[in-house]
Design an enzyme around this catalytic site. Sequence first.
Site, PDB file in Angstrom:
ATOM      1  N   HIS A  79       0.862  -1.194   0.000  1.00  0.00           N
ATOM      2  CA  HIS A  79       0.000   0.000   0.000  1.00  0.00           C
ATOM      3  C   HIS A  79       0.892   1.235   0.000  1.00  0.00           C
ATOM      4  O   HIS A  79       1.852   1.304   0.759  1.00  0.00           O
ATOM      5  CB  HIS A  79      -0.900   0.028   1.228  1.00  0.00           C
ATOM      6  N   TYR A 206      -8.797   5.497   8.111  1.00  0.00           N
ATOM      7  CA  TYR A 206      -8.896   5.831   9.529  1.00  0.00           C
ATOM      8  C   TYR A 206      -9.900   6.979   9.619  1.00  0.00           C
ATOM      9  O   TYR A 206      -9.619   8.085   9.150  1.00  0.00           O
ATOM     10  CB  TYR A 206      -7.547   6.290  10.078  1.00  0.00           C
ATOM     11  N   PRO A 296      -3.610  -0.349  19.344  1.00  0.00           N
ATOM     12  CA  PRO A 296      -3.485  -0.825  17.958  1.00  0.00           C
ATOM     13  C   PRO A 296      -3.519   0.247  16.861  1.00  0.00           C
ATOM     14  O   PRO A 296      -3.257  -0.074  15.705  1.00  0.00           O
ATOM     15  CB  PRO A 296      -4.694  -1.758  17.804  1.00  0.00           C
ATOM     16  N   LYS A 300       1.678  -0.869  15.372  1.00  0.00           N
ATOM     17  CA  LYS A 300       3.116  -1.012  15.620  1.00  0.00           C
ATOM     18  C   LYS A 300       3.516  -2.320  16.288  1.00  0.00           C
ATOM     19  O   LYS A 300       4.703  -2.661  16.316  1.00  0.00           O
ATOM     20  CB  LYS A 300       3.605   0.155  16.500  1.00  0.00           C
ATOM     21  N   TYR A 386       4.529   5.942  10.421  1.00  0.00           N
ATOM     22  CA  TYR A 386       3.681   4.813  10.044  1.00  0.00           C
ATOM     23  C   TYR A 386       4.478   3.795   9.229  1.00  0.00           C
ATOM     24  O   TYR A 386       4.334   2.584   9.409  1.00  0.00           O
ATOM     25  CB  TYR A 386       2.467   5.321   9.248  1.00  0.00           C
TER      26      TYR A 386
HETATM   27  C1  PHB Z   1      -5.839  -4.532  10.995  1.00  0.00           C
HETATM   28  O1  PHB Z   1      -5.883  -4.706   9.769  1.00  0.00           O
HETATM   29  O2  PHB Z   1      -6.265  -5.392  11.775  1.00  0.00           O
HETATM   30  C2  PHB Z   1      -5.308  -3.253  11.511  1.00  0.00           C
HETATM   31  C3  PHB Z   1      -4.815  -2.327  10.628  1.00  0.00           C
HETATM   32  C4  PHB Z   1      -4.321  -1.121  11.087  1.00  0.00           C
HETATM   33  C5  PHB Z   1      -4.317  -0.857  12.431  1.00  0.00           C
HETATM   34  C6  PHB Z   1      -4.782  -1.793  13.334  1.00  0.00           C
HETATM   35  C7  PHB Z   1      -5.283  -2.996  12.882  1.00  0.00           C
HETATM   36  O3  PHB Z   1      -3.856   0.331  12.866  1.00  0.00           O
END
Ligand code: PHB
Length: 400
Positions: A79, A206, A296, A300, A386
């Site tokens: 990505h 997000y 989460p 990380k 990130y």
């Molecule tokens: C996930 O795909 O489970 C996932 C992706 C990004 C995050 C947390 C979990 O920040």
Amino acid sequence: MGTRGQTQVCVVEAGPAGLLLAHLLHREGVGVVVLEAKSRAYLETSPHRIRAGVMEWGTKEILVQAGLGEGLLKNGHEHQGIYLAHGGELHRIDFPSLAEGWRIWVYGQQYQVRDMIARFLEEGGEILFEREVVGLSDLETAPKVRFRTPDGEEGELEAEFVVGADGSHSRTRGFIPGLVLKEKNYPFAWLGILAETSPAADELIYASHPRGFALFSMRSKTLARNYLQVSPEENLEAWSEDRIWEELNVRLGGVARVQPGPLLEKSLTPHRAFVAEPMQHGRLFLVGDAAHVVPPTGAKGMNLAVADAVALFQALWAFYRKGEEEKLRRHTETCREHVWQGEFFSYWMTNLLHTQPDPFLEGLRQAELKQALASEALKRFLAENYTGRRTTGRWVGLWT
Ligand code: PHB
């Protein structure tokens, strides 16, 4: 192996950090035994083990260089950015332009663990499944690891070093005298679902919405992984499938839509963080979640585990190759840098995107989010962290 044995390095548990370290040591001819409390089938199939799926560029590079990247290159996806959704608008964070070409890979952590187990065993590595570690002794001189099988049979392994890679509920951590747990509980939790439907978009979204944060992630083109911010006291039973899909679409604020599909999993994850220091005592060393957990939002967790594993591999390799002990002595200090960087970024991103119960903090958050979305500098900060320049990025190529 019977109930007694000997090895050079005993790795406690077969998660990402333990398996990567075990594989790297085994490839260099160091004797390793991995003790894992669960069965192989449980590790590979239990839905309770569904974890985040975002790999920093450095994590992907390290796994590929270690010879553990076949599955991820074949079935994972690169990505080039993420979206932030706010106020009915979609803002793209373009990683290559903001972070000097760095990007991310999306591949489920449990798939990576499955691949690592298979490769390690194929290459003659030793994992003893269903051996729960129940005690450690003589850690300053000649460590002994006591374990138990499900039918109550006990055994002991003598090792030159013990690696505690046994996750956030680590038992090995309890054997470090004077260990301090620096902890933070966040007033948020995530209600997570895994569903058979197409993801909301081609990249992760997000979404910050007045009703709470939502995340739209994926495992494949037909498997969506979505999350809703809820209170840590939330009752999962109160969330019917219809309610979950409706709320996900409300929080998307019209920038995209999710199509309901059959749920394969539904779970609640409270947000907490801790860092355990020191990460070592005598010949015991901690790596990954045993030593630190992050909330989460910044994805990380596995990335920090990989950084720890490479750092400890380097230190053990220097010891076995050249008799050098300095890197081992400095394990905690070495890891502190990427660990606290990861904690800091996770804290920042969590607080930036989640609706705060405290009205004053919520006011500050709104102001900060507005600035972040208008500021090239803050977007660059987000992209660099990130994609992981200061975490796994520190370790790429340093050990090959
Ligand atoms: C996930 O795909 O489970 C996932 C992706 C990004 C995050 C947390 C979990 O920040």
